[in-house]
Design a protein around this motif. Structure first.
Motif, PDB file in Angstrom:
ATOM      1  N   LEU A 134      83.666  30.200  18.281  1.00  0.00           N
ATOM      2  CA  LEU A 134      83.840  30.121  16.910  1.00  0.00           C
ATOM      3  C   LEU A 134      84.833  28.917  16.558  1.00  0.00           C
ATOM      4  O   LEU A 134      85.023  28.181  15.689  1.00  0.00           O
ATOM      5  N   LYS A 135      86.061  29.075  17.263  1.00  0.00           N
ATOM      6  CA  LYS A 135      87.228  28.004  17.171  1.00  0.00           C
ATOM      7  C   LYS A 135      86.911  26.706  17.547  1.00  0.00           C
ATOM      8  O   LYS A 135      86.848  25.831  16.931  1.00  0.00           O
ATOM      9  N   GLN A 136      86.115  26.444  18.671  1.00  0.00           N
ATOM     10  CA  GLN A 136      85.629  25.135  19.029  1.00  0.00           C
ATOM     11  C   GLN A 136      84.645  24.742  18.067  1.00  0.00           C
ATOM     12  O   GLN A 136      84.919  23.507  17.749  1.00  0.00           O
ATOM     13  N   ALA A 137      83.997  25.325  17.454  1.00  0.00           N
ATOM     14  CA  ALA A 137      82.753  24.858  16.479  1.00  0.00           C
ATOM     15  C   ALA A 137      83.602  24.601  15.271  1.00  0.00           C
ATOM     16  O   ALA A 137      83.012  23.378  14.585  1.00  0.00           O
ATOM     17  N   THR A 138      84.550  25.057  14.816  1.00  0.00           N
ATOM     18  CA  THR A 138      85.470  24.633  13.510  1.00  0.00           C
ATOM     19  C   THR A 138      86.160  23.386  13.818  1.00  0.00           C
ATOM     20  O   THR A 138      86.256  22.608  13.258  1.00  0.00           O
ATOM     21  N   SER A 139      86.943  23.390  15.030  1.00  0.00           N
ATOM     22  CA  SER A 139      87.525  22.228  15.599  1.00  0.00           C
ATOM     23  C   SER A 139      86.778  20.848  15.693  1.00  0.00           C
ATOM     24  O   SER A 139      87.254  19.744  15.251  1.00  0.00           O
ATOM     25  N   ASN A 140      85.375  21.051  15.993  1.00  0.00           N
ATOM     26  CA  ASN A 140      84.603  19.876  16.139  1.00  0.00           C
ATOM     27  C   ASN A 140      84.492  19.240  15.158  1.00  0.00           C
ATOM     28  O   ASN A 140      84.631  17.924  14.920  1.00  0.00           O
ATOM     29  N   PHE A 141      84.387  19.528  13.781  1.00  0.00           N
ATOM     30  CA  PHE A 141      84.414  18.765  12.689  1.00  0.00           C
ATOM     31  C   PHE A 141      85.498  18.051  12.235  1.00  0.00           C
ATOM     32  O   PHE A 141      85.411  16.807  11.927  1.00  0.00           O
ATOM     33  N   TYR A 142      86.691  18.474  12.562  1.00  0.00           N
ATOM     34  CA  TYR A 142      87.948  17.905  12.404  1.00  0.00           C
ATOM     35  C   TYR A 142      88.004  16.545  13.565  1.00  0.00           C
ATOM     36  O   TYR A 142      88.173  15.590  13.193  1.00  0.00           O
ATOM     37  N   GLU A 143      87.814  16.892  14.643  1.00  0.00           N
ATOM     38  CA  GLU A 143      87.711  15.968  15.792  1.00  0.00           C
ATOM     39  C   GLU A 143      86.838  14.772  15.673  1.00  0.00           C
ATOM     40  O   GLU A 143      86.877  13.683  15.800  1.00  0.00           O
ATOM     41  N   ASN A 144      85.441  15.206  15.358  1.00  0.00           N
ATOM     42  CA  ASN A 144      84.579  14.249  14.777  1.00  0.00           C
ATOM     43  C   ASN A 144      85.096  13.292  13.818  1.00  0.00           C
ATOM     44  O   ASN A 144      84.424  12.099  13.573  1.00  0.00           O
ATOM     45  N   MET A 145      85.637  13.945  12.756  1.00  0.00           N
ATOM     46  CA  MET A 145      86.209  13.101  11.814  1.00  0.00           C
ATOM     47  C   MET A 145      87.335  12.169  12.356  1.00  0.00           C
ATOM     48  O   MET A 145      87.782  11.204  11.220  1.00  0.00           O
ATOM     49  N   GLY A 146      87.728  12.093  13.348  1.00  0.00           N
ATOM     50  CA  GLY A 146      88.769  11.131  13.868  1.00  0.00           C
ATOM     51  C   GLY A 146      90.201  11.675  13.959  1.00  0.00           C
ATOM     52  O   GLY A 146      91.260  10.863  13.748  1.00  0.00           O
ATOM     53  N   LEU A 147      90.329  13.024  14.131  1.00  0.00           N
ATOM     54  CA  LEU A 147      91.492  13.742  14.026  1.00  0.00           C
ATOM     55  C   LEU A 147      92.454  13.024  15.172  1.00  0.00           C
ATOM     56  O   LEU A 147      93.576  12.720  15.061  1.00  0.00           O
ATOM     57  N   PHE A 148      92.102  12.972  16.546  1.00  0.00           N
ATOM     58  CA  PHE A 148      92.832  12.370  17.552  1.00  0.00           C
ATOM     59  C   PHE A 148      93.030  10.808  17.465  1.00  0.00           C
ATOM     60  O   PHE A 148      94.372  10.472  17.631  1.00  0.00           O
ATOM     61  N   ALA A 149      92.182  10.165  16.898  1.00  0.00           N
ATOM     62  CA  ALA A 149      92.575   8.757  16.628  1.00  0.00           C
ATOM     63  C   ALA A 149      93.618   8.367  15.778  1.00  0.00           C
ATOM     64  O   ALA A 149      94.586   7.722  15.642  1.00  0.00           O
ATOM     65  N   SER A 150      93.651   9.406  14.441  1.00  0.00           N
ATOM     66  CA  SER A 150      94.342   9.333  13.491  1.00  0.00           C
ATOM     67  C   SER A 150      95.813   9.654  14.001  1.00  0.00           C
ATOM     68  O   SER A 150      96.907   9.249  13.466  1.00  0.00           O
ATOM     69  N   GLY A 151      95.808  10.821  14.916  1.00  0.00           N
ATOM     70  CA  GLY A 151      97.046  11.232  15.406  1.00  0.00           C
ATOM     71  C   GLY A 151      97.739  10.194  16.142  1.00  0.00           C
ATOM     72  O   GLY A 151      98.920   9.827  15.805  1.00  0.00           O
ATOM     73  N   ALA A 152      96.981   9.120  16.848  1.00  0.00           N
ATOM     74  CA  ALA A 152      97.613   8.317  18.000  1.00  0.00           C
ATOM     75  C   ALA A 152      98.044   7.120  16.834  1.00  0.00           C
ATOM     76  O   ALA A 152      99.052   6.581  17.258  1.00  0.00           O
ATOM     77  N   GLN A 153      97.504   6.813  15.974  1.00  0.00           N
ATOM     78  CA  GLN A 153      97.909   5.771  14.824  1.00  0.00           C
ATOM     79  C   GLN A 153      99.449   6.351  14.130  1.00  0.00           C
ATOM     80  O   GLN A 153     100.131   5.559  14.014  1.00  0.00           O
ATOM     81  N   ALA A 154      99.411   7.461  13.824  1.00  0.00           N
ATOM     82  CA  ALA A 154     100.589   8.069  13.110  1.00  0.00           C
ATOM     83  C   ALA A 154     101.829   7.912  14.215  1.00  0.00           C
ATOM     84  O   ALA A 154     102.962   8.044  13.619  1.00  0.00           O
ATOM     85  N   ALA A 155     101.493   8.315  15.389  1.00  0.00           N
ATOM     86  CA  ALA A 155     102.485   8.198  16.381  1.00  0.00           C
ATOM     87  C   ALA A 155     103.144   6.926  16.494  1.00  0.00           C
ATOM     88  O   ALA A 155     104.318   6.776  16.551  1.00  0.00           O
ATOM     89  N   GLU A 156     102.248   6.016  16.478  1.00  0.00           N
ATOM     90  CA  GLU A 156     102.710   4.443  16.204  1.00  0.00           C
ATOM     91  C   GLU A 156     103.684   4.232  15.091  1.00  0.00           C
ATOM     92  O   GLU A 156     104.822   3.507  15.122  1.00  0.00           O
ATOM     93  N   LEU A 157     103.169   4.774  14.044  1.00  0.00           N
ATOM     94  CA  LEU A 157     103.880   4.641  12.654  1.00  0.00           C
ATOM     95  C   LEU A 157     105.200   5.344  12.784  1.00  0.00           C
ATOM     96  O   LEU A 157     106.343   4.690  12.256  1.00  0.00           O
ATOM     97  N   ASP A 158     105.240   6.399  13.660  1.00  0.00           N
ATOM     98  CA  ASP A 158     106.729   7.247  13.593  1.00  0.00           C
ATOM     99  C   ASP A 158     107.708   6.462  14.271  1.00  0.00           C
ATOM    100  O   ASP A 158     108.874   6.518  13.866  1.00  0.00           O
TER     101      ASP A 158
END
Length: 277
Positions: A220-244
């Motif tokens: 159940l946890k993975q099923a709900t996480s997938n929606f955020y990950e498929n929307m680009g969660l990890f890529a957005s985090g990497a970009q924010a790390a650069e901005l930080d």
């Protein structure tokens, strides 16, 4: 119960509880704190007798974010020792590593409930963003005071996904604190209860969740996480790390930590308050 300087752990039935134990430091997070938290979670990661994890804290603060005194600094470069002047490339690498730390909590296979009894600020927002559920006392306060001058969280607390673009921008641009009731209304947290009911509410929630088979909870946890990950969660985090990392090159960041180096944290905070209110 097991105990150490940063936290205590306890097991009861199918629930594993981690209690932050730096009350004298408002449970501010250091490098060793994060290491201890990861070790505690790793100890039950593959333990099928544990279904749910609860994170809570002693004292008036759940956590005020990353510790600013520098003795156990969160990244490899200590901005106090360097008067805020950081090597950009090394800072990039450090922030990416911190981001990967938070993703390990995001990927943790068991539900994590945050029990927030007081202040939850700045880096504390990253911590609760990695939790599945958040229950807060009605006296709790949230926010990212550091937004004006010290940086952004690489996860941006998942706020754009959790509370939307406009509220995220308002809260970051103003760096204001907001109440548990407002956090609940925005969808940032699940429930608000009187402080005296907080422990019992979280205990009942954890016990109820633990009725679901542990393997099913992971699915159940993975099923709900997938929606955020498929929307680009990890890529957005990497970009924010650069901005930080870029933010850490700013005049305001250097000014704050130069003040800390010369006159101490309280003087730097007073200067910051005079500047930003």
């Amino acid at each position: 119960m097991t105990s150490q300087a940063n936290l205590q752990t306890a097991r009861k039935d199918k629930v594993f509880t981690v209690t932050f134990n730096r009350e004298d430091k408002m449970n501010a997070m250091t490098a060793s704190f994060l290491q201890d938290l990861k070790a505690a979670l790793d100890s039950v990661r593959d333990d099928d007798t544990i279904s749910v994890v609860v994170l809570k804290a002693t004292g008036k603060a759940f956590t005020t974010g990353y510790d600013l005194d520098g003795s156990d600094w969160i990244l490899s470069q200590n901005p106090i020792a360097q008067a805020g002047t950081l090597d950009l490339e090394r800072d990039r690498q450090d922030i990416r590593a911190l981001l990967e730390y938070w993703w390990t909590l995001w990927k943790f296979p068991k539900p994590i409930i945050a029990q927030v009894q007081g202040l939850c600020l700045s880096g504390g927002g990253e911590l609760i963003a990695m939790c599945d559920l958040v229950v807060a006392a009605d006296i709790a306060k949230f926010g990212h005071p550091a937004a004006r001058d010290l940086g952004i969280p690489p996860t941006v607390f998942l706020w754009p996904m959790l509370i939307g673009m406009r509220k995220t921008r308002e809260l970051l641009y103003t760096a204001r604190l907001f109440s548990a009731r407002e956090a609940e209304a925005m969808g940032l947290i699940n429930r608000v209860v009187p402080l005296e009911e907080l422990e019992a509410t979280v205990d009942a929630m954890a016990a109820d969740i633990a009725k679901t088979p542990v393997g099913n909870l992971a699915i159940l946890k993975q099923a709900t996480s997938n929606f955020y990950e498929n929307m680009g969660l990890f890529a957005s985090g990497a970009q924010a790390a650069e901005l930080d990392a870029v933010f850490h090159q700013s005049e305001s960041f250097v000014r704050f930590f130069t003040k800390v180096a010369e006159e101490g944290v309280q003087a730097a905070l007073a200067d910051r308050k005079a500047r930003f209110g």
